[in-house]
Design a protein around this motif. Structure first.
Motif, PDB file in Angstrom:
ATOM      1  N   PRO A  64      10.401  10.044  -0.147  1.00 30.44           N
ATOM      2  CA  PRO A  64       9.985  11.392  -0.543  1.00 30.44           C
ATOM      3  C   PRO A  64       8.490  11.668  -0.510  1.00 30.44           C
ATOM      4  CG  PRO A  64      10.730  10.126  -2.450  1.00 30.44           C
ATOM      5  CD  PRO A  64      11.113   9.347  -1.238  1.00 30.44           C
ATOM      6  N   THR A  65       7.639  10.646  -0.721  1.00 30.04           N
ATOM      7  CA  THR A  65       6.196  10.903  -0.716  1.00 30.04           C
ATOM      8  C   THR A  65       5.557  10.565   0.624  1.00 30.04           C
ATOM      9  OG1 THR A  65       5.651   8.704  -1.588  1.00 30.04           O
ATOM     10  CG2 THR A  65       6.054  10.454  -3.199  1.00 30.04           C
ATOM     11  N   GLY A  66       6.383  10.291   1.623  1.00 34.15           N
ATOM     12  CA  GLY A  66       5.847  10.004   2.956  1.00 34.15           C
ATOM     13  C   GLY A  66       5.622   8.538   3.238  1.00 34.15           C
ATOM     14  N   SER A  67       5.657   7.711   2.202  1.00 26.68           N
ATOM     15  CA  SER A  67       5.570   6.268   2.389  1.00 26.68           C
ATOM     16  C   SER A  67       6.239   5.585   1.214  1.00 26.68           C
ATOM     17  CB  SER A  67       4.109   5.794   2.510  1.00 26.68           C
ATOM     18  OG  SER A  67       3.427   5.933   1.283  1.00 26.68           O
ATOM     19  N   GLY A  68       6.676   4.353   1.435  1.00 27.87           N
ATOM     20  CA  GLY A  68       7.165   3.543   0.334  1.00 27.87           C
ATOM     21  C   GLY A  68       6.086   2.556  -0.040  1.00 27.87           C
ATOM     22  N   LEU A  69       6.468   1.421  -0.578  1.00 31.33           N
ATOM     23  CA  LEU A  69       5.522   0.346  -0.827  1.00 31.33           C
ATOM     24  C   LEU A  69       5.437  -0.465   0.464  1.00 31.33           C
ATOM     25  CD1 LEU A  69       6.145   1.301  -3.747  1.00 31.33           C
ATOM     26  CD2 LEU A  69       5.836  -1.070  -4.469  1.00 31.33           C
ATOM     27  N   VAL A  87       0.841  -1.197   0.000  1.00 36.52           N
ATOM     28  CA  VAL A  87       0.000   0.000   0.000  1.00 36.52           C
ATOM     29  C   VAL A  87       0.875   1.246   0.000  1.00 36.52           C
ATOM     30  CG1 VAL A  87      -0.210  -0.023   2.520  1.00 36.52           C
ATOM     31  CG2 VAL A  87      -1.919   1.190   1.156  1.00 36.52           C
ATOM     32  N   ILE A  88       0.445   2.260  -0.744  1.00 36.20           N
ATOM     33  CA  ILE A  88       1.112   3.565  -0.800  1.00 36.20           C
ATOM     34  C   ILE A  88       0.083   4.622  -0.404  1.00 36.20           C
ATOM     35  CG2 ILE A  88       2.287   5.269  -2.244  1.00 36.20           C
ATOM     36  CD1 ILE A  88       3.028   2.972  -4.144  1.00 36.20           C
ATOM     37  N   LEU A  89       0.447   5.502   0.501  1.00 31.04           N
ATOM     38  CA  LEU A  89      -0.464   6.576   0.899  1.00 31.04           C
ATOM     39  C   LEU A  89      -0.347   7.772  -0.031  1.00 31.04           C
ATOM     40  CD1 LEU A  89      -0.401   6.884   4.780  1.00 31.04           C
ATOM     41  CD2 LEU A  89      -2.144   5.851   3.329  1.00 31.04           C
ATOM     42  N   CYS A  90      -1.459   8.400  -0.250  1.00 32.21           N
ATOM     43  CA  CYS A  90      -1.476   9.654  -1.012  1.00 32.21           C
ATOM     44  C   CYS A  90      -2.346  10.629  -0.231  1.00 32.21           C
ATOM     45  CB  CYS A  90      -2.039   9.401  -2.413  1.00 32.21           C
ATOM     46  SG  CYS A  90      -2.011  10.850  -3.472  1.00 32.21           S
ATOM     47  N   GLU A  91      -1.689  11.452   0.611  1.00 34.17           N
ATOM     48  CA  GLU A  91      -2.416  12.368   1.475  1.00 34.17           C
ATOM     49  C   GLU A  91      -1.949  13.802   1.270  1.00 34.17           C
ATOM     50  OE1 GLU A  91      -2.209  10.884   5.541  1.00 34.17           O
ATOM     51  OE2 GLU A  91      -4.085   9.811   5.175  1.00 34.17           O
ATOM     52  N   ALA A  92      -2.851  14.733   1.553  1.00 33.31           N
ATOM     53  CA  ALA A  92      -2.589  16.149   1.281  1.00 33.31           C
ATOM     54  C   ALA A  92      -1.353  16.669   2.000  1.00 33.31           C
ATOM     55  CB  ALA A  92      -3.811  16.981   1.657  1.00 33.31           C
ATOM     56  N   THR A  93      -1.113  16.196   3.223  1.00 33.38           N
ATOM     57  CA  THR A  93       0.050  16.681   3.972  1.00 33.38           C
ATOM     58  C   THR A  93       1.355  16.363   3.245  1.00 33.38           C
ATOM     59  OG1 THR A  93      -0.019  14.612   5.238  1.00 33.38           O
ATOM     60  CG2 THR A  93      -1.037  16.554   6.240  1.00 33.38           C
ATOM     61  N   ASP A  94       1.342  15.358   2.403  1.00 30.45           N
ATOM     62  CA  ASP A  94       2.537  15.011   1.638  1.00 30.45           C
ATOM     63  C   ASP A  94       2.576  15.695   0.279  1.00 30.45           C
ATOM     64  OD1 ASP A  94       3.719  13.197   3.542  1.00 30.45           O
ATOM     65  OD2 ASP A  94       2.126  11.788   3.051  1.00 30.45           O
ATOM     66  N   PHE A  95       1.491  15.607  -0.512  1.00 29.18           N
ATOM     67  CA  PHE A  95       1.587  16.146  -1.875  1.00 29.18           C
ATOM     68  C   PHE A  95       1.478  17.660  -1.939  1.00 29.18           C
ATOM     69  CE2 PHE A  95      -2.955  14.510  -1.945  1.00 29.18           C
ATOM     70  CZ  PHE A  95      -3.618  15.733  -2.021  1.00 29.18           C
ATOM     71  N   ASN A  96       0.898  18.294  -0.908  1.00 28.54           N
ATOM     72  CA  ASN A  96       0.795  19.760  -0.935  1.00 28.54           C
ATOM     73  C   ASN A  96       2.172  20.427  -0.879  1.00 28.54           C
ATOM     74  OD1 ASN A  96      -1.945  19.948  -1.195  1.00 28.54           O
ATOM     75  ND2 ASN A  96      -2.364  20.224   0.986  1.00 28.54           N
ATOM     76  N   ARG A  97       3.124  19.820  -0.206  1.00 29.71           N
ATOM     77  CA  ARG A  97       4.459  20.418  -0.100  1.00 29.71           C
ATOM     78  C   ARG A  97       5.137  20.511  -1.461  1.00 29.71           C
ATOM     79  NH1 ARG A  97       8.355  16.336   3.167  1.00 29.71           N
ATOM     80  NH2 ARG A  97       6.505  15.985   4.421  1.00 29.71           N
ATOM     81  N   TYR A  98       4.711  19.650  -2.393  1.00 27.96           N
ATOM     82  CA  TYR A  98       5.301  19.653  -3.732  1.00 27.96           C
ATOM     83  C   TYR A  98       4.436  20.406  -4.752  1.00 27.96           C
ATOM     84  CZ  TYR A  98       8.051  15.861  -1.670  1.00 27.96           C
ATOM     85  OH  TYR A  98       8.863  15.113  -0.861  1.00 27.96           O
ATOM     86  N   HIS A  99       3.347  21.052  -4.263  1.00 22.03           N
ATOM     87  CA  HIS A  99       2.422  21.765  -5.160  1.00 22.03           C
ATOM     88  C   HIS A  99       1.949  20.833  -6.276  1.00 22.03           C
ATOM     89  CE1 HIS A  99       3.753  25.328  -3.036  1.00 22.03           C
ATOM     90  NE2 HIS A  99       4.995  25.015  -3.330  1.00 22.03           N
ATOM     91  N   PHE A 100       1.624  19.598  -5.861  1.00 24.22           N
ATOM     92  CA  PHE A 100       1.216  18.551  -6.801  1.00 24.22           C
ATOM     93  C   PHE A 100      -0.134  18.044  -6.349  1.00 24.22           C
ATOM     94  CE2 PHE A 100       1.153  14.172  -8.401  1.00 24.22           C
ATOM     95  CZ  PHE A 100       1.594  14.341  -9.710  1.00 24.22           C
TER      96      PHE A 100
END
Length: 326
Positions: free
Chosen positions: A226-231, A123-136
């Motif tokens: 880098p995205t806050g989690s790996g696999l 499982v890979i997480l995709c949460e705002a606290t992680d992707f917002n820092r990259y403006h993605f």
């Protein structure tokens, strides 16, 4: 009885094994019938501390099988289930602690990682606290990656060979309790991708028995996380533990097939990197017996500083020296 911070401490061994086998896709559990000591995935902590009661006692030199949950304790099974919905004290469960007989304060615990087996779904997480820092901008969700024939299936066109590693591995810290989400001189959540099959990790012993715990396995993880989690994945590791007495080395220290590396954690990557280099200079001079001037030249020529993780409040860096240079 000392306080035990275990979030799960099952007495139903068969239930633990059945659940792990379900997660691992029915793979045979190494160590179950061959006489090797084994710890079930349900015997976990979320704090590393001298106050945790050991779940197993092993001899100096023993080889053991350690089963591990994923870092979400198996609680994320659907794409709409996210980390922020989970109780904080359920994150990064580490199996243990293991009491190694003969380990005393001032000793060094040598952990040889002989084999790692992983499940068939990460499982890979995709949460705002992680992707917002990259403006993605992307939808918040959990993503699942199948592991087929030792490859992570990212898409129909992208399949990557897995390289399983252990994110959390540490002994009880010298004082107090440290969350398994954090790293330190005791080890902990270092997220070093080089802690994998064939590598040997050296950790300090601050308390009798060392009290070793490990978890947070990854099928794959980019350096730095880098995205806050790996696999993130469940699995098992076969490790050998040895007590090293009357020796000094800057810790944590890792030896792989190709490198010797010092690992350090601090509040900033700059501080962690400086400390990792300082420890490597010390190791080359004090442990390898290399003259200080030659040590400086050696690190200048081939000292490779890398990021282990910057996803946590404490960051972790490493300084690697190729064995071909030694």
């Amino acid at each position: 009885m000392k306080e035990n911070h275990s979030i799960v401490n099952s007495n139903n061994e068969d239930a633990d094994i059945d659940e792990l086998r379900k997660i691992l896709g029915g793979k045979k559990c190494a160590g179950r019938n061959d006489g090797m000591k084994r710890i079930d995935a349900g015997r976990t902590i979320t704090y590393m501390s001298e106050d945790n009661d050991p779940v197993i006692y092993v001899e100096n030199g023993d080889t053991i099988t350690v089963e591990m949950q994923d870092c979400f304790a198996g609680k994320i099974r659907k794409k709409n289930e996210l980390l922020k919905a989970l109780p904080w004290n359920s994150i990064n469960p580490a199996t243990g602690p293991v009491y190694v007989k003969g380990a005393e304060p001032g000793d060094i615990l040598k952990i040889s990682i002989l084999d790692i087996q992983i499940g068939d779904r990460a499982v890979i997480l995709c949460e705002a606290t992680d992707f917002n820092r990259y403006h993605f901008q992307i939808s918040e969700k959990s993503m699942f990656v199948d592991i087929i024939n030792d490859e992570a299936v990212i898409s129909d066109k992208i399949k990557i060979k897995v390289r399983p590693m252990i994110g959390v591995i540490g002994t009880a810290p010298e004082t107090g309790s440290v969350l398994t989400t954090l790293p330190g001189i005791h080890g902990g959540n270092m997220d070093n991708t080089h802690i994998t099959t064939g590598s040997t990790l050296y950790l300090p012993v601050f308390h009798e028995g060392a009290l070793l715990s490990l978890g947070d396995m990854h099928a794959l993880m980019g350096d730095g996380e880098p995205t806050g989690s790996g696999l993130e994945i469940s699995g098992r590791a076969i490790i050998k533990v040895d007590v090293v007495k009357n020796e000094f080395m800057p810790l944590p220290l890792l030896e792989t097939e190709s490198f010797v590396e010092t690992i350090a954690s601090a509040k900033s990557l700059d501080e962690a990197s400086v400390l990792a280099v300082e420890n490597m200079l010390t190791y080359l001079n004090k442990n390898m017996g290399i003259d200080k001037g030659e040590t400086w030249k050696l690190v200048a020529a081939c000292g490779n500083v890398g990021i282990c993780q910057f996803a946590n409040a404490m960051k972790t860096a490493r300084c690697c020296i190729p064995k071909t240079c030694l």
